[in-house]
Design a protein around this motif. Structure first.
Motif, short mmCIF file in Angstrom:
data_model
loop_
_atom_site.label_atom_id
_atom_site.label_comp_id
_atom_site.label_asym_id
_atom_site.label_seq_id
_atom_site.Cartn_x
_atom_site.Cartn_y
_atom_site.Cartn_z
N UNK A 110 0.85 -1.18 0.00
CA UNK A 110 0.00 0.00 0.00
C UNK A 110 0.90 1.24 0.00
N UNK A 111 0.76 2.07 -1.02
CA UNK A 111 1.58 3.28 -1.07
C UNK A 111 1.12 4.29 -0.02
N UNK A 112 2.05 5.01 0.56
CA UNK A 112 1.72 6.10 1.49
C UNK A 112 2.55 7.32 1.14
N UNK A 113 1.99 8.55 1.37
CA UNK A 113 2.71 9.76 0.97
C UNK A 113 3.76 10.15 2.01
N UNK A 114 5.00 10.24 1.58
CA UNK A 114 6.06 10.72 2.46
C UNK A 114 6.83 11.85 1.76
N UNK A 115 7.61 12.59 2.54
CA UNK A 115 8.57 13.53 1.96
C UNK A 115 9.79 13.57 2.88
N UNK A 116 10.97 13.72 2.27
CA UNK A 116 12.20 13.79 3.07
C UNK A 116 12.17 15.01 3.97
N UNK A 117 12.69 14.88 5.17
CA UNK A 117 12.88 16.04 6.04
C UNK A 117 14.10 16.81 5.54
N UNK A 118 14.06 18.12 5.71
CA UNK A 118 15.12 18.98 5.19
C UNK A 118 16.44 18.71 5.88
N UNK A 119 17.45 18.30 5.10
CA UNK A 119 18.75 17.99 5.67
C UNK A 119 19.00 16.50 5.77
N UNK A 120 17.96 15.70 5.48
CA UNK A 120 18.13 14.24 5.55
C UNK A 120 19.13 13.77 4.51
N UNK A 215 25.31 15.17 16.89
CA UNK A 215 26.75 14.90 16.76
C UNK A 215 27.03 13.56 16.07
N UNK A 216 26.06 13.03 15.34
CA UNK A 216 26.29 11.77 14.62
C UNK A 216 27.37 11.96 13.56
N UNK A 217 28.21 10.96 13.38
CA UNK A 217 29.17 11.01 12.28
C UNK A 217 28.44 10.66 10.99
N UNK A 218 29.06 10.97 9.87
CA UNK A 218 28.41 10.70 8.58
C UNK A 218 27.97 9.26 8.43
N UNK A 219 28.78 8.34 8.93
CA UNK A 219 28.46 6.92 8.79
C UNK A 219 27.23 6.51 9.58
N UNK A 220 26.95 7.24 10.64
CA UNK A 220 25.83 6.85 11.52
C UNK A 220 24.50 7.49 11.12
N UNK A 221 24.55 8.41 10.18
CA UNK A 221 23.31 9.11 9.79
C UNK A 221 22.34 8.15 9.09
N UNK A 222 21.04 8.35 9.34
CA UNK A 222 20.02 7.51 8.70
C UNK A 222 18.97 8.41 8.04
N UNK A 223 18.34 7.96 6.95
CA UNK A 223 17.37 8.81 6.26
C UNK A 223 16.10 9.03 7.09
N UNK A 224 15.52 10.23 6.96
CA UNK A 224 14.34 10.58 7.75
C UNK A 224 13.31 11.26 6.87
N UNK A 225 12.05 10.83 7.00
CA UNK A 225 10.97 11.40 6.20
C UNK A 225 9.75 11.63 7.06
#
Lengths: 461, 461
Positions: A110-120, A215-225
């Motif tokens: 089932x599709x649902x509407x999302x959008x990336x948060x700014x800076x994700x 203070x997450x390092x680049x490797x620890x960042x995860x996508x957020x929407x």
């Protein structure tokens, strides 16, 4: 009784202050409102900014177009000075429209509407698919612990509280999920974050907004929407029926190097106290989904209208009045910080600043960040606003862009329009010109101009 | 000083009144608002009334459906009594959509949006075409005289005054054109009337509304229609360029014999003073173009919600509280007149009546038609409404349907929502469910319930 009499005198003296000044003030304020409603320019300006330029995220071509438009329009007013103030801003782009679905079993989605948060950060190409787990708070996350969160997508689903009358308070009680949700969830091994949109209405629009990885390092960042409120309710119901469902999300947003942009500034130089500065402003940047009519096109055109109305009615301010169209409120506040820094470096004496950044709705009043003496003075002006049904004068926040100007003695103020509909549009695709009512916008501009007039006339205590 | 002290005591005694009662009152009022916002039914009801029933002009099948729906929903509340009150109402039908154009020369035409005014006679089959002459006032007509008006269509084009803050005042300053324009123009030999829509916005919706032919005989009646504000501006410009243009209008509306309809009434019988009646109501009929969500679906569901909220929070009124869903406010006021007549004949002691008929927008307060003692009591309650940003308490009109209840000692009140957007929708095709915000509607219902609670608790002076 002895204690009561001085109080009585205090009451009487406020009244007599109001009476002495009220007649001329009333006349000028009436002229301000009449001009805004009969011969205003705010709505026409907003039409151009929204429909000819559109969404103007910091660092975008549209943001640059808006800077050039603002400068041109202010110059056309024939005010004393107009200039651009350079400021480096973040540049983040959404890329292609995001895509997400809920999978109950392979092939059944089932599709649902999302959008990336700014800076994700983006998802990997092709997206991610993982089990999803619902929480309401960061405390919930801690209780679940690393074992139950690892490898999953975390779904923050705390709704805005509908029983709070001022919707900004309800926003304040939820926005931590959007701003810090990814940073918190990543600590427990989550691989992505979905946040319920900051919206009191049930509809299909996802609402973006700024976030931080702390203070997450680049490797620890995860996508957020963000997910729409209807989508969030659906997801929550489906999770109750089957906690094993999976969630797929695909985003290709990107953060680039900072780029140069500008605050746009216009000034009417004061006739008596040119070295006392009074600022009125809104922010020129917006999110990219809608055209940013309420957030903050309205504040931009209302602020420009303050100077235009002064010219139009032939009022020459004693103090120097500056309109500032701030760049990058949404994802960095670089414009507000830069303006304050330059002002401080130049030793400019800012005595008052007013921001409009709460939508172009019917004005109810102002909130103030100031000392008691100045707040008392504001209270004495209340009756001047009564004919315009402007009744709300309270201590509280002012505006993000003018916040960095804060110092001893300055009065900071924020326009407070009716807030009931604001979060229906905030940071979403439906924040568009048609959602703004001409009269409501014009009443806001007149209300701001009247307060500027009063502070210019009576000064800051 | 001697004179001041008694005044001071008067102020203090009002304050102490408020303080004594405010704690329990505050608690109950908070419960009312919380329940309306978190667990309200007004929006769901409005959805049904607007989207499942729709526009419900007196005498129509939809009006009958609305009566049956109202009765069923009130019965489902489990209140003490629910009944229908028979009332004969006018029946007027629009027929096929109206058609009009401006003709600059034969074959060269521009269509413009019109709609018949409620109660108008039709044009002859095929319509009428005639020169058209613009006026702003009835005085203009008299100055032109019979010779210049005879055989023409009269175009009333006085716009609503944008510099009036309360839009109902602007409406009051224009509506004579719609209500009596045809009767006045016919006296000077006009063969038709076109009236600028009562709308502050420039758009393409014609706004209907009631009209009267006064004492004209059937032979002297002429057809009357509203034109959209954009259409009116276009017509006016074209007339300036060429006063010889012609106007064509075609309408096949019709007035039928009166038919039976009903007021829908529900009652919670008072626990202490069952013979003191307090009414809350709105009107169930609407115009036919939109679905009547603001006018007056909102008032209907808010009034029903008052009784439901009392049940929901477990408040048992001391006085008998009646919700009345009035029939035929728009084109006859028969329901309001009938209700008052029956009440008088039965010797029912009505002490208070509240109407909501100004749209489902953010509530700002109430206007009152009452004596000074009661108005003073209302003033003492102001602080109880402050947390909900309800601030407007003024003497003035109440509501059309409750007007006939007026007598010595009764308090009549009208909910006063924010009025800026009301005339964007009033009597037009776009008065639909999507134009109503859920929170604004619910805040209105809670505000009405709170006032009813206070009058029930403290009584009428």
């Amino acid at each position: 009784m002895k204690k009561i009499i001085p109080i009585l005198f205090a009451i009487l003296s406020i009244n007599s202050f109001a009476q002495n000044n009220s007649k001329e003030d009333s006349t000028i304020i009436k002229k301000i409102y009449d001009t805004s409603l009969l011969n205003g320019k705010s709505y026409e300006w907003l039409d151009y900014l929204s429909n000819q330029i559109g969404g103007r995220l910091s660092g975008s071509i549209n943001a640059q177009k808006a800077v050039e438009w603002g400068e041109k329009e202010l110059k056309a007013l024939g005010i004393d000075k107009v200039w651009l103030q350079s400021v480096m801003v973040p540049k983040w782009t959404r890329g292609v429209t995001e895509f997400a679905y809920i999978e109950t079993e392979p092939g059944k989605t089932t599709n649902v509407p999302i959008c990336a948060l700014g800076g994700s950060i983006p998802t990997p190409i092709g997206g991610i698919k993982a089990p999803i787990i619902e929480v309401k708070t960061f405390e919930d996350l801690r209780e679940l612990g690393y074992d139950k969160v690892e490898g999953k997508i975390v779904f923050f689903n705390r709704p805005m509280q509908a029983d709070l009358i001022e919707t900004f308070k309800a926003y304040g009680g939820c926005v931590d999920q959007r701003y810090s949700g990814a940073a918190e969830a990543a600590k427990f091994g989550a691989i992505g974050v979905i946040v319920r949109s900051m919206n009191l209405r049930l509809d299909d629009y996802p609402h973006t907004g700024s976030m931080s990885y702390g203070d997450l390092t680049n490797n620890d960042k995860i996508p957020a929407a963000a997910i729409s409120t209807n989508g969030a309710n659906l997801l929550s119901s489906m999770l109750k029926l089957n906690p094993k469902i999976k969630f797929h999300m695909n985003m290709n947003c990107r953060t680039w190097k900072d780029v140069e942009s500008f605050n746009v500034i216009g000034e009417i130089t004061g006739s008596e106290f040119p070295n006392e500065y009074m600022v009125v402003g809104g922010h020129l940047d917006s999110w990219d989904l809608g055209d940013g009519s309420h957030d903050d096109g309205a504040g931009v055109v209302q602020s420009m209208e303050v100077l235009r109305l002064f010219k139009e009615i032939g009022y020459k301010p004693k103090r120097s009045i500056r309109v500032v169209l701030f760049m990058n409120e949404e994802n960095g506040l670089r414009g507000g910080k830069k303006y304050a820094k330059v002002a401080k470096n130049k030793g400019e004496n800012h005595v008052f600043a007013l921001e409009s950044d709460a939508g172009g709705f019917t004005p109810r009043g102002f909130s103030f960040d100031c000392d008691d003496a100045n707040f008392e003075q504001v209270q004495s002006w209340k009756s001047l606003f009564e004919p315009y049904l402007v009744h709300y004068f309270a201590k509280g926040g002012s505006g993000a862009d003018i916040g960095p100007l804060k110092k001893e003695g300055i009065v900071l103020a924020g326009l407070r329009p009716d807030s009931q509909r604001y979060f229906d549009y905030h940071h979403a695709k439906n924040d568009t010109f048609d959602a703004v009512n001409k009269r409501e916008l014009e009443l806001g501009a007149a209300t701001m101009t009247s307060l500027m007039y009063l502070f210019d006339t009576y000064g800051v205590k």
